[in-house]
Design a protein around this motif. Sequence first.
Motif, PDB file in Angstrom:
ATOM      1  N   VAL A  93      31.058  54.844  46.589  1.00  0.00           N
ATOM      2  CA  VAL A  93      30.547  53.559  46.098  1.00  0.00           C
ATOM      3  C   VAL A  93      31.405  53.044  44.950  1.00  0.00           C
ATOM      4  CG1 VAL A  93      28.183  54.233  46.699  1.00  0.00           C
ATOM      5  CG2 VAL A  93      28.989  54.539  44.355  1.00  0.00           C
ATOM      6  N   MET A  94      31.273  51.746  44.705  1.00  0.00           N
ATOM      7  CA  MET A  94      31.796  51.161  43.478  1.00  0.00           C
ATOM      8  C   MET A  94      30.643  50.420  42.800  1.00  0.00           C
ATOM      9  SD  MET A  94      34.193  48.059  45.052  1.00  0.00           S
ATOM     10  CE  MET A  94      34.463  47.190  43.506  1.00  0.00           C
ATOM     11  N   CYS A  95      30.472  50.653  41.504  1.00  0.00           N
ATOM     12  CA  CYS A  95      29.391  50.036  40.742  1.00  0.00           C
ATOM     13  C   CYS A  95      29.952  48.997  39.787  1.00  0.00           C
ATOM     14  CB  CYS A  95      28.641  51.081  39.918  1.00  0.00           C
ATOM     15  SG  CYS A  95      27.622  52.216  40.857  1.00  0.00           S
ATOM     16  N   MET A  96      29.392  47.808  39.838  1.00  0.00           N
ATOM     17  CA  MET A  96      29.676  46.807  38.821  1.00  0.00           C
ATOM     18  C   MET A  96      28.659  46.998  37.703  1.00  0.00           C
ATOM     19  SD  MET A  96      30.485  43.184  40.733  1.00  0.00           S
ATOM     20  CE  MET A  96      30.467  42.322  39.143  1.00  0.00           C
ATOM     21  N   VAL A  97      29.104  47.523  36.580  1.00  0.00           N
ATOM     22  CA  VAL A  97      28.225  47.705  35.433  1.00  0.00           C
ATOM     23  C   VAL A  97      28.375  46.454  34.568  1.00  0.00           C
ATOM     24  CG1 VAL A  97      27.542  49.197  33.535  1.00  0.00           C
ATOM     25  CG2 VAL A  97      28.612  50.180  35.564  1.00  0.00           C
ATOM     26  N   GLY A  98      27.566  45.466  34.883  1.00  0.00           N
ATOM     27  CA  GLY A  98      27.679  44.160  34.252  1.00  0.00           C
ATOM     28  C   GLY A  98      28.177  43.131  35.247  1.00  0.00           C
ATOM     29  N   ARG A  99      27.554  41.968  35.245  1.00  0.00           N
ATOM     30  CA  ARG A  99      27.950  40.885  36.141  1.00  0.00           C
ATOM     31  C   ARG A  99      28.289  39.646  35.318  1.00  0.00           C
ATOM     32  NH1 ARG A  99      22.422  40.999  38.244  1.00  0.00           N
ATOM     33  NH2 ARG A  99      23.185  40.982  40.374  1.00  0.00           N
ATOM     34  N   PHE A 100      28.846  38.643  35.994  1.00  0.00           N
ATOM     35  CA  PHE A 100      29.167  37.380  35.353  1.00  0.00           C
ATOM     36  C   PHE A 100      28.109  36.346  35.738  1.00  0.00           C
ATOM     37  CE2 PHE A 100      33.133  39.296  37.166  1.00  0.00           C
ATOM     38  CZ  PHE A 100      33.479  40.011  36.027  1.00  0.00           C
ATOM     39  N   HIS A 101      27.768  35.476  34.813  1.00  0.00           N
ATOM     40  CA  HIS A 101      26.739  34.477  35.058  1.00  0.00           C
ATOM     41  C   HIS A 101      27.313  33.068  34.930  1.00  0.00           C
ATOM     42  CE1 HIS A 101      24.567  38.085  33.663  1.00  0.00           C
ATOM     43  NE2 HIS A 101      23.583  37.684  34.454  1.00  0.00           N
ATOM     44  N   TYR A 102      26.789  32.183  35.730  1.00  0.00           N
ATOM     45  CA  TYR A 102      27.205  30.782  35.699  1.00  0.00           C
ATOM     46  C   TYR A 102      26.943  30.167  34.326  1.00  0.00           C
ATOM     47  CZ  TYR A 102      27.664  25.956  37.430  1.00  0.00           C
ATOM     48  OH  TYR A 102      28.056  24.662  37.635  1.00  0.00           O
ATOM     49  N   TYR A 103      25.835  30.563  33.687  1.00  0.00           N
ATOM     50  CA  TYR A 103      25.490  29.968  32.396  1.00  0.00           C
ATOM     51  C   TYR A 103      26.443  30.375  31.277  1.00  0.00           C
ATOM     52  CZ  TYR A 103      23.081  34.437  31.434  1.00  0.00           C
ATOM     53  OH  TYR A 103      22.780  35.767  31.255  1.00  0.00           O
ATOM     54  N   GLU A 104      27.255  31.414  31.503  1.00  0.00           N
ATOM     55  CA  GLU A 104      28.252  31.804  30.511  1.00  0.00           C
ATOM     56  C   GLU A 104      29.448  30.855  30.490  1.00  0.00           C
ATOM     57  OE1 GLU A 104      28.953  36.246  30.093  1.00  0.00           O
ATOM     58  OE2 GLU A 104      27.917  36.203  32.015  1.00  0.00           O
ATOM     59  N   GLY A 105      29.485  29.962  31.465  1.00  0.00           N
ATOM     60  CA  GLY A 105      30.600  29.027  31.542  1.00  0.00           C
ATOM     61  C   GLY A 105      31.612  29.374  32.614  1.00  0.00           C
ATOM     62  N   HIS A 106      31.375  30.484  33.327  1.00  0.00           N
ATOM     63  CA  HIS A 106      32.263  30.877  34.417  1.00  0.00           C
ATOM     64  C   HIS A 106      31.983  30.026  35.652  1.00  0.00           C
ATOM     65  CE1 HIS A 106      33.314  34.252  31.965  1.00  0.00           C
ATOM     66  NE2 HIS A 106      32.149  34.857  32.101  1.00  0.00           N
ATOM     67  N   SER A 107      32.983  29.826  36.454  1.00  0.00           N
ATOM     68  CA  SER A 107      32.787  29.146  37.740  1.00  0.00           C
ATOM     69  C   SER A 107      32.185  30.137  38.732  1.00  0.00           C
ATOM     70  CB  SER A 107      34.127  28.645  38.271  1.00  0.00           C
ATOM     71  OG  SER A 107      34.972  29.747  38.591  1.00  0.00           O
ATOM     72  N   PHE A 108      31.631  29.619  39.829  1.00  0.00           N
ATOM     73  CA  PHE A 108      31.136  30.503  40.880  1.00  0.00           C
ATOM     74  C   PHE A 108      32.284  31.326  41.473  1.00  0.00           C
ATOM     75  CE2 PHE A 108      27.370  27.542  41.441  1.00  0.00           C
ATOM     76  CZ  PHE A 108      26.466  28.445  40.928  1.00  0.00           C
ATOM     77  N   TYR A 109      33.473  30.752  41.473  1.00  0.00           N
ATOM     78  CA  TYR A 109      34.649  31.487  41.969  1.00  0.00           C
ATOM     79  C   TYR A 109      34.853  32.765  41.144  1.00  0.00           C
ATOM     80  CZ  TYR A 109      39.585  32.541  42.884  1.00  0.00           C
ATOM     81  OH  TYR A 109      40.764  33.166  43.203  1.00  0.00           O
ATOM     82  N   SER A 110      34.776  32.630  39.818  1.00  0.00           N
ATOM     83  CA  SER A 110      34.938  33.799  38.944  1.00  0.00           C
ATOM     84  C   SER A 110      33.749  34.743  39.058  1.00  0.00           C
ATOM     85  CB  SER A 110      35.100  33.354  37.491  1.00  0.00           C
ATOM     86  OG  SER A 110      36.282  32.604  37.325  1.00  0.00           O
ATOM     87  N   ASN A 111      32.535  34.165  39.133  1.00  0.00           N
ATOM     88  CA  ASN A 111      31.326  34.992  39.209  1.00  0.00           C
ATOM     89  C   ASN A 111      31.331  35.916  40.413  1.00  0.00           C
ATOM     90  OD1 ASN A 111      30.441  33.604  36.992  1.00  0.00           O
ATOM     91  ND2 ASN A 111      28.860  32.447  38.048  1.00  0.00           N
ATOM     92  N   THR A 112      31.834  35.410  41.529  1.00  0.00           N
ATOM     93  CA  THR A 112      31.780  36.163  42.788  1.00  0.00           C
ATOM     94  C   THR A 112      33.115  36.808  43.138  1.00  0.00           C
ATOM     95  OG1 THR A 112      32.287  34.158  44.063  1.00  0.00           O
ATOM     96  CG2 THR A 112      29.956  34.654  43.667  1.00  0.00           C
ATOM     97  N   PHE A 113      34.081  36.701  42.260  1.00  0.00           N
ATOM     98  CA  PHE A 113      35.420  37.250  42.508  1.00  0.00           C
ATOM     99  C   PHE A 113      35.374  38.722  42.938  1.00  0.00           C
ATOM    100  CE2 PHE A 113      39.527  39.015  41.362  1.00  0.00           C
ATOM    101  CZ  PHE A 113      40.428  38.022  41.705  1.00  0.00           C
ATOM    102  N   PRO A 114      34.585  39.573  42.246  1.00  0.00           N
ATOM    103  CA  PRO A 114      34.573  40.998  42.616  1.00  0.00           C
ATOM    104  C   PRO A 114      34.071  41.263  44.036  1.00  0.00           C
ATOM    105  CG  PRO A 114      33.650  40.683  40.427  1.00  0.00           C
ATOM    106  CD  PRO A 114      33.767  39.331  41.042  1.00  0.00           C
ATOM    107  N   ILE A 115      33.248  40.372  44.574  1.00  0.00           N
ATOM    108  CA  ILE A 115      32.699  40.587  45.913  1.00  0.00           C
ATOM    109  C   ILE A 115      33.826  40.581  46.944  1.00  0.00           C
ATOM    110  CG2 ILE A 115      31.052  39.803  47.644  1.00  0.00           C
ATOM    111  CD1 ILE A 115      29.712  40.561  45.031  1.00  0.00           C
ATOM    112  N   ARG A 116      34.694  39.599  46.859  1.00  0.00           N
ATOM    113  CA  ARG A 116      35.788  39.493  47.837  1.00  0.00           C
ATOM    114  C   ARG A 116      36.815  40.601  47.634  1.00  0.00           C
ATOM    115  NH1 ARG A 116      34.972  33.509  46.812  1.00  0.00           N
ATOM    116  NH2 ARG A 116      33.994  32.703  48.713  1.00  0.00           N
ATOM    117  N   VAL A 117      37.007  41.014  46.389  1.00  0.00           N
ATOM    118  CA  VAL A 117      37.895  42.152  46.143  1.00  0.00           C
ATOM    119  C   VAL A 117      37.307  43.415  46.780  1.00  0.00           C
ATOM    120  CG1 VAL A 117      38.911  43.625  44.355  1.00  0.00           C
ATOM    121  CG2 VAL A 117      38.808  41.134  44.020  1.00  0.00           C
ATOM    122  N   ALA A 118      35.993  43.584  46.647  1.00  0.00           N
ATOM    123  CA  ALA A 118      35.323  44.743  47.259  1.00  0.00           C
ATOM    124  C   ALA A 118      35.487  44.725  48.772  1.00  0.00           C
ATOM    125  CB  ALA A 118      33.843  44.745  46.891  1.00  0.00           C
ATOM    126  N   LYS A 119      35.411  43.551  49.360  1.00  0.00           N
ATOM    127  CA  LYS A 119      35.602  43.429  50.813  1.00  0.00           C
ATOM    128  C   LYS A 119      36.993  43.905  51.214  1.00  0.00           C
ATOM    129  CE  LYS A 119      34.816  42.198  55.078  1.00  0.00           C
ATOM    130  NZ  LYS A 119      33.852  42.948  55.928  1.00  0.00           N
TER     131      LYS A 119
END
Length: 315
Positions: A93-119
């Motif tokens: 497995v790989m664990c993301m200890v901490g996620r990115f949130h839209y309200y922090e000012g990140h784009s959805f592209y940045s928020n979900t970036f790790p998902i596509r890398v995991a794929k």
Amino acid sequence: MSELSPEEQLHEFQLAASCLKGYLQPHTELQKPKVLIICGSGLGGLSSLLKEDETYHRVSIKYKDIPGFKEPKVPGHNGELVFGHLGGNATPVMCMVGRFHYYEGHSFYSNTFPIRVAKLLGVEYLVVTNAAGGVNETYKTGDIMVINDHINFPGLAGQHPLRGLNLDYFGPRFLPLSDAYDFHLRYALFEASQKLELKRSIHEGTYFYASGPTFESRAECRMLRFLGADAVGMSTVPEVIVARHCGMKVIGLSLITNSVLGDKPASAKETCLRGDTYTAVDQTKGMASHAEVLESANSAAEDVKSLVEYFVGTL
């Protein structure tokens, strides 16, 4: 939405995947994880369950050392990827200890970036966890909700993680989400809870995604109930959508860390007409706070950890 072309975006994902493989080069058994676990607020301790001995290795990589990854700024989100083996079958497995949130000012592209890398690393399953407010009036603080559907409120208004040119490499332009939360995985999770004989209440319901960072007003809480939401939170749905776009199977867990306030606020007019003083009205009673969220998550974390460990070990 990214300003990069689909080809440039794919190159960014591949660069990050290549970087991770470099870190994992001494441990080839970890280079192709089967499951991605996203640890929600207060649930970062899930990564501590990964096996570490002479046979099994554990590798931690800070987000700041991975191209394309942002650093979370919210308490309870450490900002590291942890690779290892989990459960009875030693599932990689790989664990993301901490996620990115839209309200922090990140784009959805940045928020979900790790998902596509995991794929790109070979991940087949997403186990996503979060801390959520209980909208359903039968839910209590400390309960667990298995997500069987969601309402993507920002997405319905155009703030959608798949907005922009489609990344054909990963998935289709028009993605159905009627099966977003896999039935067989949900069934297996309830089986796991029975075998573990957990005493904590485990529900199944609809997660409402609100972008945050404010907790919901009383009127908004009543609206959520009217719309059929059982729990509300500020994450998860963008990650789930992108994971499904990538062809991953998804299971989602919400830890109910507070009960939302849906009753109408005290009437200043009626209080005044009765001749009562305004100091007699406390509008803060039962009000949510992030400290409460983390405290509730920590108190129930052991059951969540046991459930995820057992479940992942069956995959």
